[in-house]
Design a protein around this motif. Structure first.
Motif, PDB file in Angstrom:
ATOM      1  N   TYR A  81      34.722  49.631  36.843  1.00  0.00           N
ATOM      2  CA  TYR A  81      34.224  49.796  38.301  1.00  0.00           C
ATOM      3  C   TYR A  81      33.780  48.650  38.948  1.00  0.00           C
ATOM      4  O   TYR A  81      34.162  48.168  40.012  1.00  0.00           O
ATOM      5  N   SER A  82      32.871  47.778  38.224  1.00  0.00           N
ATOM      6  CA  SER A  82      32.316  46.581  39.032  1.00  0.00           C
ATOM      7  C   SER A  82      33.412  45.669  38.866  1.00  0.00           C
ATOM      8  O   SER A  82      33.495  44.872  40.142  1.00  0.00           O
ATOM      9  N   ALA A  83      34.282  45.438  37.896  1.00  0.00           N
ATOM     10  CA  ALA A  83      35.511  44.388  38.057  1.00  0.00           C
ATOM     11  C   ALA A  83      36.450  44.740  39.194  1.00  0.00           C
ATOM     12  O   ALA A  83      37.035  43.961  39.569  1.00  0.00           O
ATOM     13  N   SER A  84      36.675  46.131  39.469  1.00  0.00           N
ATOM     14  CA  SER A  84      37.406  46.345  40.551  1.00  0.00           C
ATOM     15  C   SER A  84      37.087  45.708  41.674  1.00  0.00           C
ATOM     16  O   SER A  84      37.972  45.894  42.696  1.00  0.00           O
ATOM     17  N   LYS A  85      35.741  45.634  41.922  1.00  0.00           N
ATOM     18  CA  LYS A  85      35.310  45.294  43.229  1.00  0.00           C
ATOM     19  C   LYS A  85      35.336  43.543  43.342  1.00  0.00           C
ATOM     20  O   LYS A  85      35.138  43.258  44.464  1.00  0.00           O
ATOM     21  N   ILE A  86      35.645  42.994  42.348  1.00  0.00           N
ATOM     22  CA  ILE A  86      35.719  41.340  42.445  1.00  0.00           C
ATOM     23  C   ILE A  86      36.721  41.181  43.155  1.00  0.00           C
ATOM     24  O   ILE A  86      37.986  41.536  42.840  1.00  0.00           O
ATOM     25  N   VAL A 135      27.521  49.245  43.125  1.00  0.00           N
ATOM     26  CA  VAL A 135      28.334  48.424  42.178  1.00  0.00           C
ATOM     27  C   VAL A 135      26.842  47.979  41.571  1.00  0.00           C
ATOM     28  O   VAL A 135      26.911  47.682  40.281  1.00  0.00           O
ATOM     29  N   PHE A 136      25.759  47.625  42.259  1.00  0.00           N
ATOM     30  CA  PHE A 136      24.594  47.284  41.520  1.00  0.00           C
ATOM     31  C   PHE A 136      24.056  48.408  40.542  1.00  0.00           C
ATOM     32  O   PHE A 136      24.008  48.060  39.299  1.00  0.00           O
ATOM     33  N   LEU A 137      24.160  49.550  41.079  1.00  0.00           N
ATOM     34  CA  LEU A 137      23.768  50.630  40.083  1.00  0.00           C
ATOM     35  C   LEU A 137      24.817  50.684  38.824  1.00  0.00           C
ATOM     36  O   LEU A 137      24.281  50.784  37.679  1.00  0.00           O
ATOM     37  N   ALA A 138      26.084  50.576  39.077  1.00  0.00           N
ATOM     38  CA  ALA A 138      26.925  50.502  37.844  1.00  0.00           C
ATOM     39  C   ALA A 138      26.637  49.436  36.927  1.00  0.00           C
ATOM     40  O   ALA A 138      26.534  49.375  35.783  1.00  0.00           O
ATOM     41  N   ASP A 139      26.347  48.018  37.527  1.00  0.00           N
ATOM     42  CA  ASP A 139      26.028  46.943  36.612  1.00  0.00           C
ATOM     43  C   ASP A 139      24.880  47.155  35.872  1.00  0.00           C
ATOM     44  O   ASP A 139      24.550  46.745  34.903  1.00  0.00           O
ATOM     45  N   ARG A 140      23.700  47.821  36.465  1.00  0.00           N
ATOM     46  CA  ARG A 140      22.455  48.025  36.001  1.00  0.00           C
ATOM     47  C   ARG A 140      22.644  49.001  34.936  1.00  0.00           C
ATOM     48  O   ARG A 140      22.286  48.871  33.413  1.00  0.00           O
TER      49      ARG A 140
END
Length: 180
Positions: A105-110, A148-153
């Motif tokens: 999920y996070s990587a898809s936003k890069i 993304v912040f919440l997914a990363d945390r």
């Protein structure tokens, strides 16, 4: 050693000032974002130090030591954890799937750019630890950044707790396949 200012740190990492307006609802939750980051700075390393040996002792060590296996088997919840993570079970697959979801999920936003126009660095794969966020004041400003912040945390918490069980469980499964 002198710590860099927020602006110097952002310049070194190529983070530009945001060009889009912030969502006032997201900005209103900044104290929550700061609390999450501060909690993770304080506790994630400690959680790794607790759960790594715990996972080793519960999941992998019983593969090598029959006496320890008997001890683990005699404690109901610990026995269940050992069973669920030392074989190809739904729990092992679920934990692995959750970890992969957070990562992808996070990587898809890069977006591949080498700079950020955002508050939270959703397009910088080398910046995003809790320490980085606090140093550069890279808290989310938009709903996408907040997701993304919440997914990363959540991924950081998952890594500290469940990754060890999945890792040692995978090693245990490999030993089982070899007949160990």
């Amino acid at each position: 050693m002198k710590q860099l200012s927020k602006d110097q740190w952002r310049k070194i990492h190529g983070i530009r000032p945001p060009k889009d307006p912030a969502d006032t609802n997201v900005i209103g939750r900044r104290s929550i974002h700061e609390a999450i980051v501060n909690w993770q700075i304080k506790w994630l390393t400690r959680l790794h130090l607790i759960f790594a040996p715990l996972a080793f002792a519960i999941v992998l060590l019983p593969k090598f030591n029959k006496a320890w296996y008997e001890v683990i088997s005699s404690v109901p919840i610990v026995s269940w954890i050992h069973r669920e993570f030392s074989g190809l079970t739904g729990t092992l697959y679920l934990c692995l799937a959750v970890g992969l979801f957070f990562y992808f999920y996070s990587a898809s936003k890069i977006d591949g750019e080498n700079y950020s126009e955002y508050g939270y660095p959703i397009n910088l794969s080398h910046v995003g630890s809790s320490q980085d966020i606090k140093q550069g004041e890279l808290y989310p400003r938009t709903k996408l950044e907040e997701r993304v912040f919440l997914a990363d945390r959540a991924a950081g918490l998952w890594l500290a707790i469940f990754m060890w069980f999945v890792l040692f469980g995978g090693i245990s499964v490999l030993f089982s396949m070899k007949g160990g």
